[in-house]
Design a protein around this motif. Structure first.
Motif, short mmCIF file in Angstrom:
data_model
loop_
_atom_site.label_atom_id
_atom_site.label_comp_id
_atom_site.label_asym_id
_atom_site.label_seq_id
_atom_site.Cartn_x
_atom_site.Cartn_y
_atom_site.Cartn_z
N TYR A 39 0.84 -1.21 0.00
CA TYR A 39 0.00 0.00 0.00
C TYR A 39 0.87 1.25 0.00
CZ TYR A 39 -3.89 3.10 1.21
OH TYR A 39 -4.83 4.11 1.20
N ALA A 40 1.93 1.22 0.81
CA ALA A 40 2.83 2.37 0.91
C ALA A 40 3.54 2.64 -0.40
CB ALA A 40 3.85 2.15 2.03
N LEU A 41 3.92 1.59 -1.13
CA LEU A 41 4.64 1.77 -2.38
C LEU A 41 3.81 2.52 -3.41
CD1 LEU A 41 6.43 -1.68 -2.78
CD2 LEU A 41 7.34 0.46 -1.86
N SER A 42 2.49 2.54 -3.23
CA SER A 42 1.61 3.24 -4.16
C SER A 42 1.11 4.57 -3.62
CB SER A 42 0.40 2.36 -4.51
OG SER A 42 0.80 1.14 -5.09
N ASP A 46 6.89 10.13 -0.02
CA ASP A 46 8.31 10.05 -0.33
C ASP A 46 8.57 9.15 -1.53
OD1 ASP A 46 9.01 11.75 1.74
OD2 ASP A 46 9.21 10.14 3.20
N ILE A 47 7.80 8.07 -1.64
CA ILE A 47 7.94 7.19 -2.81
C ILE A 47 7.55 7.94 -4.09
CG2 ILE A 47 7.01 5.14 -3.93
CD1 ILE A 47 8.92 4.42 -1.77
N LYS A 48 6.49 8.71 -4.01
CA LYS A 48 6.07 9.48 -5.18
C LYS A 48 7.13 10.51 -5.57
CE LYS A 48 1.08 9.03 -4.30
NZ LYS A 48 -0.17 9.76 -3.99
N LYS A 49 7.71 11.18 -4.57
CA LYS A 49 8.75 12.17 -4.86
C LYS A 49 9.97 11.51 -5.50
CE LYS A 49 9.80 15.10 -1.66
NZ LYS A 49 10.13 15.62 -0.31
N ALA A 50 10.34 10.33 -5.01
CA ALA A 50 11.48 9.62 -5.60
C ALA A 50 11.19 9.25 -7.05
CB ALA A 50 11.79 8.37 -4.78
N SER A 51 9.94 8.88 -7.33
CA SER A 51 9.56 8.56 -8.71
C SER A 51 9.66 9.81 -9.60
CB SER A 51 8.14 8.01 -8.75
OG SER A 51 7.70 7.82 -10.07
N TYR A 52 9.26 10.96 -9.05
CA TYR A 52 9.38 12.20 -9.82
C TYR A 52 10.85 12.53 -10.10
CZ TYR A 52 4.50 12.85 -8.39
OH TYR A 52 3.16 12.68 -8.18
N ASP A 53 11.72 12.25 -9.13
CA ASP A 53 13.16 12.50 -9.33
C ASP A 53 13.70 11.64 -10.47
OD1 ASP A 53 13.43 14.44 -7.39
OD2 ASP A 53 13.94 13.02 -5.80
N GLU A 54 13.25 10.39 -10.54
CA GLU A 54 13.69 9.53 -11.64
C GLU A 54 13.22 10.07 -12.99
OE1 GLU A 54 14.05 5.08 -10.96
OE2 GLU A 54 12.40 5.56 -9.61
N GLN A 55 11.99 10.59 -13.03
CA GLN A 55 11.49 11.17 -14.26
C GLN A 55 12.26 12.43 -14.62
OE1 GLN A 55 7.10 11.44 -14.42
NE2 GLN A 55 7.04 10.03 -12.68
#
Length: 450
Positions: A39-42, A46-55
């Protein structure tokens, strides 16, 4: 640890409206440890922000590549001169020696339009920059993995802590139920002059103390659930029910992983090595500044000059040019040399960080294995202690019913049984936390995600 969770839980309770994310039904959501992590991974911020950094890193690569592609620009302009500029020419040009002749050049309106292109042919810094951009993407990917691992650890620790409080609450609840039944029996015995009032009071004191403990545990339990919901990104209004948590070490058995292997498995180790690669590329980029650069350029356009803007009697005249631009660095006052030496010192700092990391990994791995062994032995001892305490309580209770043992012995046996169960509960938590620490020390926290 407990105080930290209680403080954060209380803060979250006060801030509940601020963290509300979506309407929540009145249904209770059952969560296992793995479901909480998924649930947390979605949903975790902080997970969302890390995904934005990858983008962002992917867009940085596109930006870097664009420098090597043709650059095309178009430009146009209209100049109007209410008073044309005047220049002084020598009179000899007009047969008037010794005099100056003022002359105006040009027309009132100047119109021009151009298309220009440039193409980079050679720039060593550009090629190094491409390598650095790709390495930066790896860096952000590893940072995202570290954010994920930290989140997994925090969620697991919070989940286990909450489960421990739940078990303590259940133990208190069972003891309270026994004391309540015993109090009813004592009250009937007192009314029939079979026991003294002081015996009834002792039971009531014990029962009130247990009710107070139950209330404290109930508050702590709710606060810890709020902490867990905060970590996994769940609305605080959502009611949850936790299931038993198991952390399996089947894939990584204690003692089979040495410190060197554990270091290389950990994301932080890979992150430090990637930072070294970036630093090396930074030094390479500085030295690339000693290379010449070469670019091609071209321009094509039209221009005209008229006294009347729409006077078509004067046409547009085309103009074009193509060429090469070569830049050769000769001397910069030792600027690049100083920059390169700074980067070399940064590389030495990273080497020290790696040595420190390896030493720390060896220490944490040793401690985790030691804690696992100690916790296993402690659980066995506490299991025996609970069995003994239960036997003492059952025997004392039977003797009390037969009038062969005083009430104080029964109450003491009840306290000892409760303490034994609490100690067992604490040791089970320590064992699971030790398992969690072992997975963290060996870089295998990701096994909890699957």
């Amino acid at each position: 640890m407990i105080k930290k969770y209680l403080a954060l839980g209380l803060l979250l309770t006060w801030m509940t409206p601020a963290f509300a994310q979506a309407p929540v039904t009145g249904q209770v959501k059952e969560l296992t440890l793995q479901e909480s992590i998924q649930y947390a991974l979605s949903n975790n911020q902080d997970i969302k922000k890390a995904s934005y950094d990858e983008q962002i890193a992917r867009q940085v690569i596109r930006e870097t590549k664009s420098v090597g592609l043709p650059q095309v620009t178009a430009s146009g302009g209209l100049d109007y001169f209410p008073a044309l500029p005047t220049q002084i020419l020598p009179g000899e040009l007009a047969g008037q020696p010794g005099t100056d002749i003022p002359v105006q050049f040009g027309k009132d309106y100047n119109v021009k339009g151009n298309v220009q292109f440039t193409q980079l042919l050679f720039n060593q810094s550009y090629f190094v920059g491409l390598q650095a951009a790709k390495t930066t993407q790896d860096l952000y990917r590893l940072r995202a993995a570290m954010v994920q691992e930290d989140l997994v650890y925090n969620i697991s620790a919070a989940y286990l802590q909450t489960l421990q409080t739940k078990e303590q609450f259940n133990t208190i609840e069972a003891n309270l139920e026994r004391l309540t039944q015993l109090e009813k029996i004592m009250q009937l015995q007192y009314e029939n002059d079979l026991v003294k009032k002081v015996d009834v009071n002792r039971i009531q004191v014990s029962r009130i103390n247990l009710k107070t403990q139950r209330q404290s545990l109930s508050t702590a339990f709710e606060q810890q659930k709020n902490v867990l919901k905060f970590f996994i990104g769940m609305p605080l209004e959502q009611e949850i029910e936790l299931q038993d948590a198991t952390i399996s070490l089947e894939k990584v058995m204690p003692g089979t992983v040495d410190a060197a292997t554990a270091s290389t498995n950990k994301t932080q180790f890979q992150l430090l090595n990637t930072q070294k690669q970036l630093t090396a590329l930074q030094e390479k980029n500085i030295k690339a500044g000693y290379y010449p650069t070469l670019a091609a350029y071209g321009q094509y356009g039209y221009q005209t000059q008229r006294n009347e803007l729409f006077d078509n009697s004067i046409p547009y005249f085309k103009t074009s040019v193509v060429g090469l631009q070569l830049n050769i660095p000769i001397f910069d006052g030792f600027k690049k040399d100083a920059q390169a030496k700074q980067v070399q010192l940064e590389m030495k700092k990273l080497d020290e960080d790696l040595d420190k990391f390896n030493t720390n990994t060896a220490a944490t791995l040793t401690n985790a294995i030691s804690q696992l062994q100690n916790s296993e032995a402690a659980i066995q001892a506490q299991n025996q202690n609970v069995m003994l305490a239960q036997d003492v309580y059952d025997t004392t209770n039977q003797l009390y019913k037969e009038g062969l043992s005083p009430l104080t012995d029964l109450l003491e046996a009840e306290v000892q049984l409760r303490e034994a169960r609490t100690n067992l509960n604490n040791e089970v938590l320590k064992f699971k936390i030790a398992q969690l620490n072992y997975l963290q020390a060996t870089g295998e926290l990701k096994t909890l995600i699957n």
